[in-house]
Design an enzyme around this catalytic site. Structure first.
Site, mmCIF file in Angstrom:
data_model
loop_
_atom_site.group_PDB
_atom_site.id
_atom_site.type_symbol
_atom_site.label_atom_id
_atom_site.label_comp_id
_atom_site.label_asym_id
_atom_site.label_seq_id
_atom_site.Cartn_x
_atom_site.Cartn_y
_atom_site.Cartn_z
ATOM 1 N N LYS A 31 1.456 -1.769 12.017
ATOM 2 C CA LYS A 31 0.866 -2.669 11.248
ATOM 3 C C LYS A 31 0.534 -3.698 11.988
ATOM 4 O O LYS A 31 1.382 -4.363 12.774
ATOM 5 C CB LYS A 31 1.173 -3.000 9.917
ATOM 6 C CG LYS A 31 0.263 -3.843 9.084
ATOM 7 C CD LYS A 31 0.965 -4.202 7.400
ATOM 8 C CE LYS A 31 0.161 -4.664 6.592
ATOM 9 N NZ LYS A 31 0.578 -5.053 5.324
ATOM 10 N N SER B 237 -2.264 -3.744 1.284
ATOM 11 C CA SER B 237 -2.737 -4.103 2.517
ATOM 12 C C SER B 237 -2.534 -3.334 3.818
ATOM 13 O O SER B 237 -3.221 -3.390 4.731
ATOM 14 C CB SER B 237 -2.466 -5.571 2.897
ATOM 15 O OG SER B 237 -1.089 -5.745 3.167
ATOM 16 N N SER C 268 2.193 -3.747 -1.071
ATOM 17 C CA SER C 268 1.153 -3.060 0.279
ATOM 18 C C SER C 268 1.586 -2.060 1.101
ATOM 19 O O SER C 268 0.777 -1.715 1.791
ATOM 20 C CB SER C 268 1.096 -4.452 1.300
ATOM 21 O OG SER C 268 0.106 -5.327 0.660
HETATM 22 N N1 GLN Z 1 -2.055 -6.552 -3.252
HETATM 23 C C1 GLN Z 1 -0.943 -7.480 -3.069
HETATM 24 C C2 GLN Z 1 -1.752 -8.927 -2.906
HETATM 25 O O1 GLN Z 1 -2.438 -8.813 -2.733
HETATM 26 C C3 GLN Z 1 0.362 -7.317 -2.318
HETATM 27 C C4 GLN Z 1 -0.175 -7.715 -0.978
HETATM 28 C C5 GLN Z 1 1.144 -7.429 -0.147
HETATM 29 O O2 GLN Z 1 2.018 -6.696 -0.576
HETATM 30 N N2 GLN Z 1 1.222 -7.873 1.307
HETATM 31 O O3 GLN Z 1 -1.260 -9.855 -2.954
#
Ligand code: GLN
Length: 446
Positions: A79, A154, A178
């Site tokens: 990532k 994400s 994420s």
């Molecule tokens: N979807 C969650 C957010 O928007 C988690 C994001 C993440 O785990 N980096 O914060």
């Protein structure tokens, strides 16, 4: 079998035995990445470097060196918020579009020591805020199973790349879901290890009390293999999927929480399947479950606004940031300002303490917990601008992050042809146990 259909374990074995050359493996995956360009999974593809690395492995094999590496010659995607020496690390932000780190994150160094080949850097939501990969400065990731739908976020690029067969393994990060959420949307295995289990040096994270390097793979066996490499934990026994006699809890709040019909059916079916495999399934309660997601948003935004000060000190052009990052910064500033500090921030911190105790409590009588990973299957591109949709995405995920527990999402069933994930939550450091349960479920639907 095509090279891109191999698991990481079988590919590494085939390379070690000389059945497949590292160059052939890397070339096959690079070709697939090129074919799938429209999915937009990668921000950077390290084609030349990966081929050079493959040649080096090939030479070492000829010289009878490096034959005991766990991931010998296995391409891995990383990532784009995890630093890679000499390779751009953008966090999918225009702010960092030219940032080239001098050194590798600790996890990347560990991958390389295990013989893995870094094939590219994956697309993500900008600075890892988001649940659909629609907040990337480099464009949305398109789900490999339906290009009009999101891949989740994400870590959408990482999950989609594994699902599409562009790479057998990928690293992501998971602060509030994420890794697990895109794994569910793409139909792959997504492991968020115990908080602190994996060294986070060199990860550009904004929520240090929750963020964790996570991983994506096609199978639970590969997840265990990758986990042993990135966590440095040796001696993890192989998993056989035998779950007879264990106790798995399902909280009544998991039944009450919103979910689509298909997800409800898959969840019920997973419970039935575990029972049929000899698992003792018990109903428990996590009364504060529904407070988890709001508390997560308060705490993660507050931490992010603080962490972001360091980024901005080095990269002051904040006008380059996308709207979602700006919204999170604003939220973070508001929840810690004046009276809000007690009303919002401190309350959220209290909720976290209570939730952690509630999960620990039920895990003292169960070996693991089972729930859906997400409330729906992958949503159409453009849908995430609906806050209700976003809420549904992470409600099963964020409380686990608050509690710092390990959890894995495994594919289990489909709705309208799209994969559904179920989440198995474990005791601290019980990654092997939850992967074993995941394997039992995946075997049952083979
Ligand atoms: N979807 C969650 C957010 O928007 C988690 C994001 C993440 O785990 N980096 O914060």
């Amino acid at each position: 079998m095509k090279i891109t259909d191999y698991t990481a374990a079988s590919l590494s074995a085939a390379i070690t035995s000389g059945e497949i050359t590292p160059t052939a493996a890397v070339s096959a995956y690079l070709e697939k990445i090129r074919e799938d360009r429209q999915l937009n999974d990668f921000i950077t593809v390290c084609a030349d470097q990966a081929l050079q690395d493959a040649e080096k492995v090939e030479q070492d094999l000829k010289d009878s060196k490096r034959t005991d590496k766990k991931l010998l010659g296995v391409p891995v995607a990383v990532k784009d918020n995890i630093c890679t020496a000499g390779v751009k690390t953008t966090c999918a932000s225009r702010l960092l579009s030219d940032f080239v780190p001098d050194s590798d994150a600790e996890v990347v160094a560990r991958l390389k020591r295990a013989g893995a080949i870094i094939i590219g850097k994956t697309n993500m939501d900008e600075f890892a805020f988001g649940s659909a990969n629609e907040y990337s400065a480099f464009g949305c990731v398109r789900n490999a199973l339906d290009i009009d739908r999101v891949a989740g976020g994400s870590s959408g690029g990482s999950a989609n790349a594994v699902a599409a067969g562009e790479v057998p393994l990928a690293l992501g990060t998971d602060t509030g879901g994420s890794v697990r959420q895109p794994a569910a949307f793409c139909g792959v295995v997504g492991l968020k290890p115990t908080y602190g289990a994996i060294d986070r040096r060199g990860v550009i994270g904004l929520c240090p009390s929750m963020e964790q390097v996570g991983q994506l793979s096609k199978t639970c066996d590969d997840a265990l293999l990758l986990f042993s490499v990135v966590s440095g934990r040796d001696g993890l026994r192989d998993i056989d999927g035998n779950v007879r006699g264990i106790t798995v809890g399902v909280a009544k709040e998991f039944f009450q929480a919103e979910k689509s019909d298909g997800v409800r059916q898959a969840f019920d079916n997973a419970i039935r399947t575990l029972k049929s495999l000899g698992v003792n399934v018990v109903e428990v309660s996590i009364p504060s479950f529904f407070a988890g997601l709001p508390a997560y948003h308060v705490l993660s935004s507050a931490e992010a606004v603080h962490s972001f000060k360091k980024v901005v000190a080095a990269y002051p052009h904040t006008e380059l940031l996308g709207d979602e990052v700006k919204r999170r910064m604003l939220t973070g500033a508001v929840v810690t300002d004046g009276e809000n500090y007690d009303k919002l921030y401190i309350n959220a911190a209290k909720v976290r303490t209570v939730i952690t105790a509630e999960y620990d409590n039920v895990l003292s009588v169960c070996d693991a917990l089972l729930c859906p990973t997400t409330a729906t299957v992958a949503t159409p591109i453009g849908g995430i601008t609906d806050p209700q949709q976003e809420h549904m995405c992470d409600s099963y995920l964020a409380p686990v992050s608050l509690a710092g527990l390990p959890a894995v999402s495994v594919p289990f069933g489909k709705e309208n042809g799209l994969p559904i994930g179920v989440q198995i939550i474990g005791k601290r450091n019980a990654e092997r146990d939850i992967l074993n349960i995941g394997k039992s479920l995946m075997n049952a639907v083979k």
